[in-house]
Every structure is written in structure tokens, then in C-alpha cells.
Design a protein around this motif. Structure first.
Motif, short mmCIF file in Angstrom:
data_model
loop_
_atom_site.label_atom_id
_atom_site.label_comp_id
_atom_site.label_asym_id
_atom_site.label_seq_id
_atom_site.Cartn_x
_atom_site.Cartn_y
_atom_site.Cartn_z
N LEU A 201 0.83 -1.20 0.00
CA LEU A 201 0.00 0.00 0.00
C LEU A 201 0.86 1.26 0.00
O LEU A 201 0.64 2.18 -0.80
CB LEU A 201 -0.92 -0.01 1.23
N TYR A 202 1.87 1.29 0.89
CA TYR A 202 2.71 2.48 1.01
C TYR A 202 3.60 2.68 -0.22
O TYR A 202 3.77 3.81 -0.69
CB TYR A 202 3.56 2.40 2.27
N ILE A 203 4.17 1.59 -0.73
CA ILE A 203 5.05 1.72 -1.90
C ILE A 203 4.27 2.17 -3.13
O ILE A 203 4.69 3.07 -3.86
CB ILE A 203 5.78 0.38 -2.17
N SER A 204 3.12 1.54 -3.36
CA SER A 204 2.32 1.90 -4.53
C SER A 204 1.79 3.34 -4.41
O SER A 204 1.77 4.09 -5.39
CB SER A 204 1.15 0.93 -4.71
N HIS A 205 1.39 3.74 -3.19
CA HIS A 205 0.88 5.09 -2.98
C HIS A 205 2.00 6.12 -3.19
O HIS A 205 1.77 7.18 -3.81
CB HIS A 205 0.31 5.22 -1.56
N PHE A 206 3.19 5.79 -2.70
CA PHE A 206 4.31 6.73 -2.88
C PHE A 206 4.60 6.93 -4.37
O PHE A 206 4.82 8.06 -4.82
CB PHE A 206 5.57 6.20 -2.18
N ILE A 207 4.61 5.84 -5.13
CA ILE A 207 4.89 5.95 -6.57
C ILE A 207 3.81 6.78 -7.26
O ILE A 207 4.11 7.60 -8.14
CB ILE A 207 5.00 4.54 -7.21
N GLY B 78 10.70 -1.74 -3.31
CA GLY B 78 10.87 -1.03 -2.04
C GLY B 78 12.27 -0.44 -1.93
O GLY B 78 12.45 0.73 -1.58
N GLU B 79 13.26 -1.27 -2.27
CA GLU B 79 14.66 -0.80 -2.27
C GLU B 79 14.85 0.31 -3.28
O GLU B 79 15.49 1.34 -3.00
CB GLU B 79 15.60 -1.97 -2.59
N ASN B 80 14.29 0.14 -4.49
CA ASN B 80 14.44 1.14 -5.55
C ASN B 80 13.87 2.50 -5.14
O ASN B 80 14.51 3.55 -5.34
CB ASN B 80 13.74 0.68 -6.83
N ILE B 81 12.68 2.48 -4.58
CA ILE B 81 11.99 3.73 -4.22
C ILE B 81 12.72 4.43 -3.08
O ILE B 81 12.92 5.66 -3.12
CB ILE B 81 10.53 3.44 -3.85
N ILE B 82 13.09 3.68 -2.06
CA ILE B 82 13.76 4.29 -0.90
C ILE B 82 15.11 4.87 -1.30
O ILE B 82 15.43 6.03 -0.97
CB ILE B 82 13.91 3.25 0.23
N TYR C 121 5.58 14.05 0.05
CA TYR C 121 4.81 13.88 1.28
C TYR C 121 3.56 13.04 1.02
O TYR C 121 3.11 12.90 -0.10
CB TYR C 121 4.39 15.24 1.84
N ASN C 122 3.05 12.51 2.11
CA ASN C 122 1.78 11.77 2.11
C ASN C 122 1.73 10.64 1.07
O ASN C 122 0.94 10.70 0.13
CB ASN C 122 0.61 12.73 1.89
N PRO C 123 2.54 9.58 1.24
CA PRO C 123 3.37 9.33 2.41
C PRO C 123 4.81 9.82 2.24
O PRO C 123 5.29 9.92 1.12
CB PRO C 123 3.36 7.79 2.50
N THR C 124 5.45 10.10 3.35
CA THR C 124 6.87 10.44 3.30
C THR C 124 7.68 9.16 3.11
O THR C 124 7.21 8.06 3.39
CB THR C 124 7.32 11.12 4.60
N ILE C 125 8.91 9.32 2.64
CA ILE C 125 9.75 8.15 2.43
C ILE C 125 10.09 7.47 3.76
O ILE C 125 10.32 6.26 3.80
CB ILE C 125 11.04 8.52 1.65
N ALA C 126 10.09 8.27 4.85
CA ALA C 126 10.35 7.69 6.17
C ALA C 126 9.26 6.70 6.55
O ALA C 126 9.53 5.61 7.08
CB ALA C 126 10.45 8.80 7.21
N ARG C 127 8.00 7.06 6.26
CA ARG C 127 6.89 6.16 6.58
C ARG C 127 6.92 4.93 5.67
O ARG C 127 6.62 3.82 6.12
CB ARG C 127 5.56 6.90 6.43
N VAL C 128 7.26 5.16 4.41
CA VAL C 128 7.39 4.03 3.48
C VAL C 128 8.48 3.08 3.97
O VAL C 128 8.33 1.85 3.94
CB VAL C 128 7.73 4.53 2.06
N ASN C 129 9.57 3.66 4.44
CA ASN C 129 10.71 2.86 4.91
C ASN C 129 10.34 2.00 6.11
O ASN C 129 10.79 0.86 6.23
CB ASN C 129 11.88 3.79 5.26
N VAL C 130 9.51 2.55 7.01
CA VAL C 130 9.07 1.78 8.18
C VAL C 130 8.26 0.56 7.75
O VAL C 130 8.51 -0.56 8.18
CB VAL C 130 8.24 2.67 9.13
N ALA C 131 7.27 0.79 6.87
CA ALA C 131 6.43 -0.31 6.39
C ALA C 131 7.24 -1.34 5.62
O ALA C 131 7.05 -2.55 5.78
CB ALA C 131 5.32 0.25 5.51
#
Length: 232
Positions: free
Chosen positions: A77-83, A125-129, A144-154
Motif C-alpha cells: 500500500l505504502y510503496i504503490s501510494h508513494f509511486i 521497495g529498495e528502488n523507491i527508498i 509527502y503523504n506518504p513520506t519516504i520515512a513512513r514508506v521505509n518503516v512499512a
């Protein structure tokens, strides 16, 4: 005529071996089987222990897998939303599309990469971070929304669970391999035990012989036609 068949489950193997040992030990001064009963007892205990270890390992793996499924869903969810958000920033010219190379994304493709498998989730996940970190290091404005920090946690939670699950799978595989080897040994011993039991009671009439052998754990089956005749 009933036919003999070796057990096809571990519990049945344990029951058959235990019955033969206990029944033979109950006949003081009279051994139906010539195999070393002490060695048979050691084999039984070892096999029971291996079965318990395998079951425990399998339960641990299953429990961890249920927990991991939630982490997979969350990371996806977080990775796809960030992209998606990152692509919108590119479309609005807030981020230059050439920056997509840092994320291993095609500058002219705005679709979400395939994230269905755990392996693809690890890769993206590795690529995006790493891509976001590289862009920020060049002075870029954070997404933002989501921030990379939040993506990294998930992502990190999923990755840790994924690595742990691989360890659990390897442990279960080793337990199963050890159990499989012991199954062959137990089957071989049961075959010999049942031969000796049947030979010992060979002098008895057929019906009485079958009953005595069954008491010692030998398993017999009626063929389909014989079962139907018996029911009639």
C-alpha cells in the motif's frame, strides 16, 4: 483374504511400533519378535521427537506467515501510494521526469510496477527508498503523504518478516527431511517386525492368527469385493 499394508501416516507408524513393543514386552519370558526391543524403543522416541519438532516448526512458520501477510499488504500500500504521488509530482512538473531514473522508473511510464510477488515488493521497495534518498541528497523537495520515512518503516517491517519467514521455511524443510529419512527406517523395521509376528503365529488357524497379529499392531485391509461380501 485380508492383505497387509504399512502405515501411511506418522501417527499410524508410531502407534504400530508402540503396539508391537508394548505387546511383546508384556509377554514375560516369551519374545514374539527377535529384534532388539531397546533399539526399537530408542527408534520410537527419536521418531516421536522428530515429529514433534516438525510440527512445532510448521506451527511457527504458519503463525509467522499470517502476521507477514498483514505486513505485505501494508508495504504494498505504502510503496504503490508513494509511486502514485511521485508520478503526480512529475506530471505537475514539480519534479523533473529525468529524476525517475534514480528510482529505476521509466520517465515516460506512469503506471505502478507489478508488486504482486514478495520478490518484486523487495526490489521496488529498495528502488523507491534509495531513489528518494538520492534525489533529496541532490537538493530535491521531499514527497509527502506518504513520506519516504513512513514508506521505509512499512517496508522494513515487511523485509524483516520476509527474511524471518525464509529462516522458518528452511528450518521446517530440514525437520521434514530428517523425518522423511526416519520414516523409511521405521517402515523397514515395521515390515520386518510384522514378518516375524506373522511367522510366530503361523501355526494358528487363519482367523485366530489374524486376531493375534492385529493385537501386535499388524494392520490388515479387506479388498473391496471381500468387504462387500462380509457386509452382506
Amino acid at each position: 483374504m485380508p492383505y497387509r499394508r504399512l502405515p501411511n501416516t506418522d501417527n499410524a507408524r508410531i502407534k504400530a511400533l508402540k503396539t508391537a513393543i508394548e505387546k511383546n514386552s508384556s509377554l514375560f519370558g516369551q519374545d514374539v519378535v527377535s529384534l532388539d526391543v531397546k533399539k526399537l524403543e530408542v527408534m520410537l522416541r527419536t521418531f516421536e521427537t522428530s515429529q514433534n519438532h516438525y510440527r512445532a516448526s510448521l506451527d511457527t512458520q504458519a503463525t509467522a506467515n499470517r502476521k507477514m501477510q498483514k505486513l505485505i499488504k501494508n508495504a504494498r500500500l505504502y510503496i504503490s501510494h508513494f509511486i502514485q504521488v511521485f508520478n503526480f509530482c512529475v506530471i505537475r512538473n514539480e519534479i523533473k521526469k529525468e529524476m525517475k531514473f534514480l528510482y529505476h522508473l521509466d520517465p515516460d511510464n506512469y503506471t505502478i510496477p507489478d508488486l504482486t510477488s514478495n520478490e518484486s515488493l523487495l526490489t521496488w521497495g529498495e528502488n523507491i527508498i534509495k531513489g528518494e534518498q538520492a534525489r533529496l541528497a541532490q537538493g530535491g523537495i521531499p514527497v509527502y503523504n506518504p513520506t519516504i520515512a513512513r514508506v521505509n518503516v512499512a517496508f522494513s517491517q515487511f523485509k524483516d518478516a520476509y527474511i524471518a519467514q525464509k529462516t522458518y521455511q528452511n528450518n521446517t524443510g530440514r525437520q521434514l527431511e530428517a523425518l522423511s529419512v526416519q520414516r523409511k527406517d521405521v517402515d523397514k523395521v515395521l515390515h520386518e517386525l510384522w514378518n516375524q509376528i506373522e511367522a510366530y503365529f503361523a501355526y494358528l488357524p487363519n482367523e485366530e492368527r489374524l486376531k493375534k497379529c492385529k493385537d501386535f499392531g499388524v494392520v490388515y485391509y479387506l479388498r473391496k469385493g471381500e468387504r462387500e461380501n462380509e457386509d452382506n
